[in-house]
Write an enzyme that holds these catalytic residues in place. Sequence first.
Site, PDB file in Angstrom:
ATOM      1  N   GLY A  14       0.823  -1.216   0.000  1.00 20.08           N
ATOM      2  CA  GLY A  14       0.000   0.000   0.000  1.00 20.08           C
ATOM      3  C   GLY A  14       0.855   1.262   0.000  1.00 20.08           C
ATOM      4  O   GLY A  14       0.618   2.193  -0.779  1.00 20.08           O
ATOM      5  N   ASN A  95      -7.466 -13.897   5.774  1.00 20.72           N
ATOM      6  CA  ASN A  95      -7.691 -12.856   4.769  1.00 20.72           C
ATOM      7  C   ASN A  95      -9.124 -12.830   4.242  1.00 20.72           C
ATOM      8  O   ASN A  95      -9.620 -11.783   3.830  1.00 20.72           O
ATOM      9  CB  ASN A  95      -6.672 -12.982   3.633  1.00 20.72           C
ATOM     10  CG  ASN A  95      -5.298 -12.495   4.081  1.00 20.72           C
ATOM     11  OD1 ASN A  95      -5.162 -11.917   5.155  1.00 20.72           O
ATOM     12  ND2 ASN A  95      -4.276 -12.735   3.284  1.00 20.72           N
ATOM     13  N   HIS A 175      -2.612 -17.841  -9.239  1.00 19.23           N
ATOM     14  CA  HIS A 175      -1.369 -17.297  -8.681  1.00 19.23           C
ATOM     15  C   HIS A 175      -0.893 -18.210  -7.552  1.00 19.23           C
ATOM     16  O   HIS A 175      -1.101 -17.954  -6.379  1.00 19.23           O
ATOM     17  CB  HIS A 175      -1.646 -15.888  -8.153  1.00 19.23           C
ATOM     18  CG  HIS A 175      -0.440 -15.222  -7.563  1.00 19.23           C
ATOM     19  ND1 HIS A 175       0.722 -15.011  -8.266  1.00 19.23           N
ATOM     20  CD2 HIS A 175      -0.214 -14.707  -6.325  1.00 19.23           C
ATOM     21  CE1 HIS A 175       1.599 -14.401  -7.490  1.00 19.23           C
ATOM     22  NE2 HIS A 175       1.063 -14.217  -6.309  1.00 19.23           N
TER      23      HIS A 175
HETATM   24  P1  A3D Z   1       1.426  -5.746   5.039  1.00 25.99           P
HETATM   25  O1  A3D Z   1       2.627  -4.902   4.934  1.00 25.99           O
HETATM   26  O2  A3D Z   1       1.245  -6.608   6.242  1.00 25.99           O
HETATM   27  O3  A3D Z   1       0.144  -4.799   4.876  1.00 25.99           O
HETATM   28  C1  A3D Z   1      -1.170  -5.242   5.039  1.00 25.99           C
HETATM   29  C2  A3D Z   1      -1.935  -4.122   5.715  1.00 25.99           C
HETATM   30  O4  A3D Z   1      -3.326  -4.490   5.770  1.00 25.99           O
HETATM   31  C3  A3D Z   1      -1.505  -3.847   7.163  1.00 25.99           C
HETATM   32  O5  A3D Z   1      -1.058  -2.498   7.280  1.00 25.99           O
HETATM   33  C4  A3D Z   1      -2.768  -4.093   7.983  1.00 25.99           C
HETATM   34  O6  A3D Z   1      -2.946  -3.197   9.076  1.00 25.99           O
HETATM   35  C5  A3D Z   1      -3.844  -3.871   6.918  1.00 25.99           C
HETATM   36  N1  A3D Z   1      -5.161  -4.429   7.262  1.00 25.99           N
HETATM   37  C6  A3D Z   1      -5.427  -5.570   7.937  1.00 25.99           C
HETATM   38  N2  A3D Z   1      -6.782  -5.708   8.062  1.00 25.99           N
HETATM   39  C7  A3D Z   1      -7.342  -4.634   7.447  1.00 25.99           C
HETATM   40  C8  A3D Z   1      -8.673  -4.217   7.225  1.00 25.99           C
HETATM   41  N3  A3D Z   1      -9.721  -4.926   7.680  1.00 25.99           N
HETATM   42  N4  A3D Z   1      -8.878  -3.073   6.555  1.00 25.99           N
HETATM   43  C9  A3D Z   1      -7.844  -2.338   6.096  1.00 25.99           C
HETATM   44  N5  A3D Z   1      -6.555  -2.673   6.276  1.00 25.99           N
HETATM   45  C10 A3D Z   1      -6.308  -3.825   6.936  1.00 25.99           C
HETATM   46  O7  A3D Z   1       1.301  -6.721   3.761  1.00 25.99           O
HETATM   47  P2  A3D Z   1       1.780  -6.441   2.254  1.00 25.99           P
HETATM   48  O8  A3D Z   1       1.397  -5.073   1.867  1.00 25.99           O
HETATM   49  O9  A3D Z   1       3.201  -6.885   2.104  1.00 25.99           O
HETATM   50  O10 A3D Z   1       0.899  -7.536   1.488  1.00 25.99           O
HETATM   51  C11 A3D Z   1      -0.513  -7.413   1.444  1.00 25.99           C
HETATM   52  C12 A3D Z   1      -1.154  -8.623   0.820  1.00 25.99           C
HETATM   53  O11 A3D Z   1      -0.732  -8.749  -0.547  1.00 25.99           O
HETATM   54  C13 A3D Z   1      -0.821  -9.956   1.485  1.00 25.99           C
HETATM   55  O12 A3D Z   1      -1.985 -10.784   1.547  1.00 25.99           O
HETATM   56  C14 A3D Z   1       0.192 -10.589   0.529  1.00 25.99           C
HETATM   57  O13 A3D Z   1       0.213 -11.998   0.607  1.00 25.99           O
HETATM   58  C15 A3D Z   1      -0.354 -10.113  -0.795  1.00 25.99           C
HETATM   59  N6  A3D Z   1       0.603 -10.162  -1.907  1.00 25.99           N
HETATM   60  C16 A3D Z   1       0.097 -10.546  -3.112  1.00 25.99           C
HETATM   61  C17 A3D Z   1       0.927 -10.608  -4.214  1.00 25.99           C
HETATM   62  C18 A3D Z   1       0.358 -11.020  -5.539  1.00 25.99           C
HETATM   63  O14 A3D Z   1       1.077 -11.091  -6.507  1.00 25.99           O
HETATM   64  C19 A3D Z   1      -1.062 -11.358  -5.659  1.00 25.99           C
HETATM   65  C20 A3D Z   1       2.282 -10.274  -4.098  1.00 25.99           C
HETATM   66  C21 A3D Z   1       2.764  -9.884  -2.862  1.00 25.99           C
HETATM   67  C22 A3D Z   1       1.913  -9.826  -1.755  1.00 25.99           C
END
Ligand code: A3D
Length: 315
Positions: A14, A95, A175
């Site tokens: 994000g 999730n 994926h």
């Molecule tokens: P991370 O840095 O943990 O960020 C996730 C954020 O979501 C945290 O800041 C949490 O506070 C927030 N969160 C939790 N619950 C809620 C909610 N109800 N409403 C709003 N925010 C919330 O994770 P990230 O940014 O590294 O990864 C996020 C997701 O993307 C994970 O599920 C990963 O597995 C996924 N991801 C997918 C890919 C693909 O290629 C599809 C690649 C890399 C990561």
Amino acid sequence: MRKKITLIGAGQIGGTLAHLISIKELADVVLFDVADGVAKGKALDIAQSTSIDGLNVNLIGTNNYEDTKNSDVIIITAGVPRKTGMTRDDLLETNLKIIKKVAEGIKNTSPNSFVICITNPLDVIVMALQKYSKLPTNKVVGMAGILDTSRFKYFLSQELKVPVKNIESLVLGGHGDTMVPMPNYTKVNGKSLNELIEKEKLDKIIDRTRKGGAEIIKLLEKGSAFYAPAASAVEMVNSYINNLKKTLPCAAHLNGAYGVKDLYAGVPVIIGNKGVEKIIELSLDKSEKNNFNLSIETVKDLFAAAKKIDPDLNN
Ligand code: A3D
């Protein structure tokens, strides 16, 4: 009027998305997170960088869905990432609960937005998001194929010693470890890949692509990949906002195409200002078809598991 992009989840992906969108001046940005301070802090930090580069974007952080109202695009990364040794499927239960809350939050506040989901396990979570939110299927899409393709292209460029931009390629399917890199649809400087690489080397690269996410998790020790996933989602946003009608591999809703009914999986789609405007159906040879079907079966099995966790998904 300037466009508005909301990022649900202000974690690693994000925050990177907010930064990239600002640098490209694609739209104003709302960073939403249940961890209110993280969203506000990252928004403020990036906003302070805009005066250095003279960028014309507004950024805010929030934990209130009212602030996300009438977003043109919503990108969802809310959820937990994998830890070393975990599969994406291990994230399902946690999730799924998070995505249900997010769907509730966005469906009334931004019913016309283009929604890109990144939260894993991707294909099942994007499917659940569409079912919970009831937003149109052409406006709800998952990011994965661009990232998987970009990993495949990068590894090929290193092996063949050619610039990445001279490689065209594609990764289809779900994926996960059964994703389907497509050597027959890969061209290097306009030449067929199969003429340029030995089978053994190609198999190694395909395997490394499939395990590309896990390789980074192991190196980082904490969290998962975020720069390339964010850049991949920005490619989708750009095609939507600027109506570029690019053909991009994305997790899209299939309802007949590729012989698949009511399921999300990675296929090439055209993204323009109407969302997913067309699903491109490629002709697959026997082995590609088998691999694609295997990948589809794993997505189906995981969605069946999701329905057991939350029977609302049967509706
Ligand atoms: P991370 O840095 O943990 O960020 C996730 C954020 O979501 C945290 O800041 C949490 O506070 C927030 N969160 C939790 N619950 C809620 C909610 N109800 N409403 C709003 N925010 C919330 O994770 P990230 O940014 O590294 O990864 C996020 C997701 O993307 C994970 O599920 C990963 O597995 C996924 N991801 C997918 C890919 C693909 O290629 C599809 C690649 C890399 C990561």
